[in-house]
Design an enzyme around this catalytic site. Structure first.
Site, mmCIF file in Angstrom:
data_model
loop_
_atom_site.group_PDB
_atom_site.id
_atom_site.type_symbol
_atom_site.label_atom_id
_atom_site.label_comp_id
_atom_site.label_asym_id
_atom_site.label_seq_id
_atom_site.Cartn_x
_atom_site.Cartn_y
_atom_site.Cartn_z
ATOM 1 N N HIS A 1 0.833 -1.210 0.000
ATOM 2 C CA HIS A 1 0.000 0.000 0.000
ATOM 3 C C HIS A 1 0.865 1.256 0.000
ATOM 4 O O HIS A 1 1.245 1.766 1.054
ATOM 5 C CB HIS A 1 -0.929 -0.019 1.217
ATOM 6 C CG HIS A 1 -1.986 1.042 1.172
ATOM 7 N ND1 HIS A 1 -3.166 0.964 1.858
ATOM 8 C CD2 HIS A 1 -2.038 2.223 0.502
ATOM 9 C CE1 HIS A 1 -3.890 2.038 1.621
ATOM 10 N NE2 HIS A 1 -3.226 2.833 0.814
ATOM 11 N N LEU B 1 2.925 6.387 -5.065
ATOM 12 C CA LEU B 1 4.169 6.898 -5.665
ATOM 13 C C LEU B 1 3.947 8.218 -6.407
ATOM 14 O O LEU B 1 4.899 8.857 -6.831
ATOM 15 C CB LEU B 1 4.783 5.856 -6.606
ATOM 16 C CG LEU B 1 5.339 4.592 -5.922
ATOM 17 C CD1 LEU B 1 5.856 3.601 -6.963
ATOM 18 C CD2 LEU B 1 6.441 4.937 -4.929
ATOM 19 N N ARG B 2 2.688 8.632 -6.569
ATOM 20 C CA ARG B 2 2.309 9.959 -7.086
ATOM 21 C C ARG B 2 2.651 10.216 -8.551
ATOM 22 O O ARG B 2 2.466 11.329 -9.032
ATOM 23 C CB ARG B 2 2.930 11.090 -6.248
ATOM 24 C CG ARG B 2 2.564 11.064 -4.767
ATOM 25 C CD ARG B 2 1.081 11.201 -4.546
ATOM 26 N NE ARG B 2 0.755 11.400 -3.134
ATOM 27 C CZ ARG B 2 -0.401 11.058 -2.589
ATOM 28 N NH1 ARG B 2 -1.354 10.502 -3.338
ATOM 29 N NH2 ARG B 2 -0.631 11.289 -1.325
ATOM 30 N N ASN C 1 -4.633 6.067 -7.543
ATOM 31 C CA ASN C 1 -5.163 7.450 -7.546
ATOM 32 C C ASN C 1 -4.134 8.455 -8.055
ATOM 33 O O ASN C 1 -3.774 9.409 -7.382
ATOM 34 C CB ASN C 1 -5.668 7.846 -6.147
ATOM 35 C CG ASN C 1 -4.576 7.823 -5.088
ATOM 36 O OD1 ASN C 1 -3.569 7.145 -5.248
ATOM 37 N ND2 ASN C 1 -4.773 8.570 -4.021
ATOM 38 N N ASP D 1 0.888 2.872 3.792
ATOM 39 C CA ASP D 1 0.021 3.872 3.162
ATOM 40 C C ASP D 1 0.830 5.153 2.948
ATOM 41 O O ASP D 1 0.354 6.255 3.225
ATOM 42 C CB ASP D 1 -1.243 4.139 3.999
ATOM 43 C CG ASP D 1 -2.285 4.957 3.223
ATOM 44 O OD1 ASP D 1 -2.074 5.208 2.015
ATOM 45 O OD2 ASP D 1 -3.304 5.343 3.829
ATOM 46 N N HIS E 1 2.951 14.390 0.523
ATOM 47 C CA HIS E 1 2.351 15.665 0.120
ATOM 48 C C HIS E 1 3.410 16.744 0.253
ATOM 49 O O HIS E 1 4.211 16.713 1.193
ATOM 50 C CB HIS E 1 1.169 16.026 1.024
ATOM 51 C CG HIS E 1 -0.021 15.128 0.861
ATOM 52 N ND1 HIS E 1 -0.770 15.083 -0.297
ATOM 53 C CD2 HIS E 1 -0.580 14.229 1.697
ATOM 54 C CE1 HIS E 1 -1.751 14.191 -0.150
ATOM 55 N NE2 HIS E 1 -1.646 13.644 1.050
ATOM 56 N N PHE F 1 -5.158 14.655 3.615
ATOM 57 C CA PHE F 1 -4.917 13.525 4.521
ATOM 58 C C PHE F 1 -3.650 12.784 4.081
ATOM 59 O O PHE F 1 -3.368 12.702 2.893
ATOM 60 C CB PHE F 1 -6.080 12.529 4.445
ATOM 61 C CG PHE F 1 -7.384 13.041 4.984
ATOM 62 C CD1 PHE F 1 -7.662 12.937 6.338
ATOM 63 C CD2 PHE F 1 -8.336 13.601 4.140
ATOM 64 C CE1 PHE F 1 -8.885 13.375 6.843
ATOM 65 C CE2 PHE F 1 -9.554 14.045 4.641
ATOM 66 C CZ PHE F 1 -9.832 13.938 5.995
HETATM 67 ZN ZN LIG Z 1 -6.963 4.661 1.787
HETATM 68 ZN ZN LIG Z 2 -3.718 4.828 0.550
#
Ligand SMILES: [Zn+2]
Ligand SMILES: [Zn+2]
Length: 431
Positions: free
Chosen positions: A60, A63-64, A94, A305, A309, A323
């Site tokens: 999880h 890597l953006r 995402n 996770d 940022h 977040f």
């Molecule tokens: Zn999540």
């Molecule tokens: Zn995540």
């Protein structure tokens, strides 16, 4: 390393949970694979005093790339992973564009071939654009090589659509990973709903917002008879539900991130946005339940996770900040320190299984073992090394970590992928 492609790792304490190995002995590598015979003309590493483990796996990670390379890139993120002892990471979909089509998957795979220092496996989206409206093309993403399906960051709210996603994923042998969050209950929540949200006057994010979806996923995993894995478990009620369902034989599982058991929501009183995570950091009772869940095997995957940022995004009012925290370099030390040394919840052997055997089994990865023939992905660990993490020394491009200046006991000291050293702790004895 020289150009000799053979390697002997000598005198180390080999812990290979997949094969039930726990003994001092050599590990041999030839042409990037583990072999059982001693190779000729091999380089060697003295691992005396170190644990030799299968390369750690984090299923999880964000890597953006593509789309947010000001936060992290495949190059920087995988260097941070190597420094944390990881030889494989699974990146979440995402990104911009979303990983919901074969061409974005090939873009990431090609980029990883050029820039990554560890193995990068892709997770594909459940729904197009993570919008929760229409299923992404799961079959063509499977053909392109994804290892799991998830809308992480979001949660499919339509249960019928989720059921169909699980049924399609089953046809292609892909597990579903779920970010468990009922939007109608969570709405604008920013911290755990409880004493601290009331005291600080911040919008609460109730545990029920997670548990409702965990329960939904248990029902659907049972109905479809296909694995659903609940990401970043944060609440006592989630642990209890997963435990009961697993005892009945439901193919449900859960994972834990270090920030959810290292800190409580009282930390938010300082308004430091490095404690703003989704799901939120919760109470002491939740931590106790999660520790029990790790101890009794209810929760059998650990992960970061890792959610980088940029500082300009995090250095705003608490309500406004995104977040997420970084974690690749601190997760293994944090768990080793807390679970193995301080609280003595599990032995080191089991900690290694939670980072190798179980994640590999869940995602059907041919990693996480030192069996002859396996890729020589190896992590050397000093379980008793005391050290302090300083975010300014991080290899990640972002520094939104709650672990700055925290001292841990235990750390990876050398990481090898396909038999080649991709990271080594500066100043360690076999540098
Ligand atoms: Zn999540
Ligand atoms: Zn995540």
């Amino acid at each position: 390393m020289s150009d000799v492609d053979s390697l002997k790792i000598l005198n180390g304490h080999v812990i290979d949970p997949a094969n039930g190995v726990d003994r001092v002995g050599p590990i041999y590598v030839e042409n990037g694979r583990i072999v059982s015979h001693e190779p000729n003309k091999a380089e060697w590493i003295d691992a005396n005093g170190l644990v030799v483990a299968p390369g750690l796996i984090d299923i999880h990670v964000h890597l953006r790339e593509p789309g947010q390379s000001h936060k992290e890139t495949i190059a920087s993120g995988t260097r941070a992973a190597a420094a944390g002892g990881f030889t494989s990471v699974v990146c979440m979909p995402n990104t911009f564009p979303t990983v919901d089509n074969p061409s974005t998957i090939s873009w990431i795979q090609e980029r990883a071939r050029q820039k990554a220092v560890v193995n990068v496996f892709c997770a594909g989206a459940i729904t197009k654009g993570l919008m929760g409206q229409a299923l992404a093309p799961i079959g063509s993403m499977a053909a392109a090589g994804v290892v799991a399906i998830t809308d992480d960051g979001f949660c499919v709210q339509n249960h019928g659509l989720m059921r169909r996603a699980i049924e399609y994923a089953k046809m292609f042998g892909l597990p579903i990973l779920d970010h468990c969050q009922d939007e109608s209950l969570v709405s604008d929540g920013v911290i755990n709903e409880g004493e601290w949200s009331v005291r600080l006057g911040m919008q609460g994010w109730p545990s029920a917002g997670e548990e409702l979806i965990v329960e939904r996923d248990i029902l659907l995993a049972e109905l479809c008879q296909h694995p659903v894995h609940c990401q970043h478990i944060s609440s006592a009620g989630s642990v209890r539900r997963i435990r009961e369902a697993r005892r009945r034989g439901v193919p449900i599982s859960g994972e834990v991130c270090p920030h959810h058991i290292f800190f409580t929501d009282a930390e938010v009183a300082g308004f430091d946005t490095c404690f703003k995570t989704n799901p939120p950091i919760r109470s002491e009772e939740d931590i106790t339940a999660i520790l029990e869940g790790i101890s009794d095997g209810t929760l059998n995957v650990l992960c970061s996770d890792h959610a980088p940022h940029a500082s300009f995004e995090k250095e705003v009012e608490f309500d406004q900040a995104p977040f997420g925290v970084t974690g690749l370099e601190t997760e293994f030390p944090a768990f080793c320190d807390l679970l193995v040394h301080r609280r003595k919840i599990i032995p080191l052997k089991r900690l290694i299984a939670l980072y190798t055997l179980y994640p590999a089994r869940l995602l059907r990865l041919d990693r996480g073992t030192l069996s002859p023939g396996a890729s020589a992905d190896i992590t050397l660990i000093d379980p008793n090394l005391e050290w302090t993490f300083h975010k300014k020394e991080s290899l990640s491009m972002s520094s939104n970590t709650p672990f700055d200046n925290v001292t841990f006991c235990g750390r990876a000291v050398r990481t090898l992928v396909r038999g080649h050293t991709v990271w080594i702790l500066e100043g360690s004895k076999n540098e």
